[in-house]
Design an enzyme around this catalytic site. Sequence first.
Site, PDB file in Angstrom:
ATOM      1  N   ASP A  82       0.828  -1.210   0.000  1.00 32.42           N
ATOM      2  CA  ASP A  82       0.000   0.000   0.000  1.00 32.42           C
ATOM      3  C   ASP A  82       0.861   1.258   0.000  1.00 32.42           C
ATOM      4  O   ASP A  82       2.038   1.232   0.389  1.00 32.42           O
ATOM      5  CB  ASP A  82      -0.976   0.002   1.176  1.00 32.42           C
ATOM      6  CG  ASP A  82      -0.284  -0.067   2.535  1.00 32.42           C
ATOM      7  OD1 ASP A  82       0.773  -0.727   2.636  1.00 32.42           O
ATOM      8  OD2 ASP A  82      -0.797   0.523   3.506  1.00 32.42           O
ATOM      9  N   ASP A 113       8.713   4.795  -1.241  1.00 30.88           N
ATOM     10  CA  ASP A 113       8.045   4.115  -0.119  1.00 30.88           C
ATOM     11  C   ASP A 113       6.907   3.242  -0.627  1.00 30.88           C
ATOM     12  O   ASP A 113       5.774   3.667  -0.695  1.00 30.88           O
ATOM     13  CB  ASP A 113       7.519   5.180   0.848  1.00 30.88           C
ATOM     14  CG  ASP A 113       6.861   4.603   2.083  1.00 30.88           C
ATOM     15  OD1 ASP A 113       7.076   3.417   2.371  1.00 30.88           O
ATOM     16  OD2 ASP A 113       6.124   5.339   2.753  1.00 30.88           O
ATOM     17  N   GLU A 147       0.317  -1.458   5.794  1.00 30.80           N
ATOM     18  CA  GLU A 147       1.399  -0.871   6.595  1.00 30.80           C
ATOM     19  C   GLU A 147       1.216   0.617   6.814  1.00 30.80           C
ATOM     20  O   GLU A 147       1.496   1.131   7.903  1.00 30.80           O
ATOM     21  CB  GLU A 147       2.745  -1.135   5.912  1.00 30.80           C
ATOM     22  CG  GLU A 147       3.960  -0.807   6.787  1.00 30.80           C
ATOM     23  CD  GLU A 147       4.386   0.665   6.734  1.00 30.80           C
ATOM     24  OE1 GLU A 147       5.144   1.103   7.618  1.00 30.80           O
ATOM     25  OE2 GLU A 147       3.951   1.384   5.790  1.00 30.80           O
TER      26      GLU A 147
END
EC number: 3.5.1.14
Length: 408
Positions: A82, A113, A147
């Site tokens: 995610d 990220d 996360e």
Amino acid sequence: MTTKGPESEHPSVTLFRQYLRICTVQPNPDYGSAVTFLEERARQLGLSCQKIEVAPGYVITVLTWPGTNPLLHSILLNSHTDVVPVFKEHWHHDPFEAFKDSEGYIYARGAQDMKSVSIQYLEAVRRLKSEGHRFPRTIHMTFVPDEEVGGHKGMELFVKRPEFQALRAGFALDEGLANPTDAFTVFYSERSPWWIRVTSTGKPGHASRFIEDTAAEKLHKVVNSILAFREKERQRLQANPHLKEGAVTSVNLTKLEGGVAYNVVPATMSACFDFRVAPDVDMKAFEKQLQSWCQEAGEGVTFEFAQKFTEPRMTPTDDTDPWWAAFSGACKEMNLTLEPEIFPAATDSRYIRAVGIPALGFSPMNRTPVLLHDHNERLHEAVFLRGVDIYTRLVAALASVPALPGES
């Protein structure tokens, strides 16, 4: 940096951009497309693919390359699927187009990220397999959901399940951060997130009067106490050039709630705080300090946790530790300068460490500004490709760590 034209784009970069285009953005990630993408990668690489639904709609995908010695503990390469929300009006390019400019910068949410690391894992394994390598230790790649919103429907549940125990992980790698200097940052621990709501109750009434014992007055005292603590920690960080942000406890006031009208003194008001507690802090003593601040403010002031993590662990970073020796040794062979730090925020590594598995957070992005969660998140393709080279060496080194006491 220069880049090649699109007709000669490196296949690893093409795969990276393909993954970036899967819109796994919170709060409604397209996890299904991500799982399908990973299943196809497993098929192409000749890896087994296991799907574990830890909560309805929340699937963890595990790709496995078996080692030659099943008695040894495995290597776990973890990443999350995610990504955080975007404000498209602030982006130069569509954040889910994976646009690459003429200089080679790839703009996309997740570029840093952490979809870059996910593909670096996959491409490192692909390269090692194609070169005919086999290693004593099994390598598991885990791709987990949730996360970015705490991991409560992802890794937090997964580490408690028998499927996780069956992986027999002995060491894990997870995400880190970019470093704008020549060095590479590696994280051996992280601060614990404490999300706290302080609620103050007091006497209500008409706003034209000087009412005693109001909720606002008492809440003000708690806010002042917490912000004074914040300033103390900020000054401690600034006064010591050897301290990094992760070594002190941070706190920010993130929400204020209360009131029904301009002319009514509210009976209840609340304030929300985001604490990031340093791993060397006595958690019980710190919680008592919070209680003390509330008690000092007066009667009717309480606090509750929206999130509380109290099991910080530190992964050894000395050469007597075989995992660190393998990791740092491979980096030394590549002439990489490492800067070990405590991660200032929170990752899924905290759940892995909490069950006794040493973990390092490492995203091989040096000479790169930290842009995770920011507008125009981007990564240069040359930095990404060097990361594939780095992870290829790291995976080989870690999967070759000789048998440790108790493993054979």
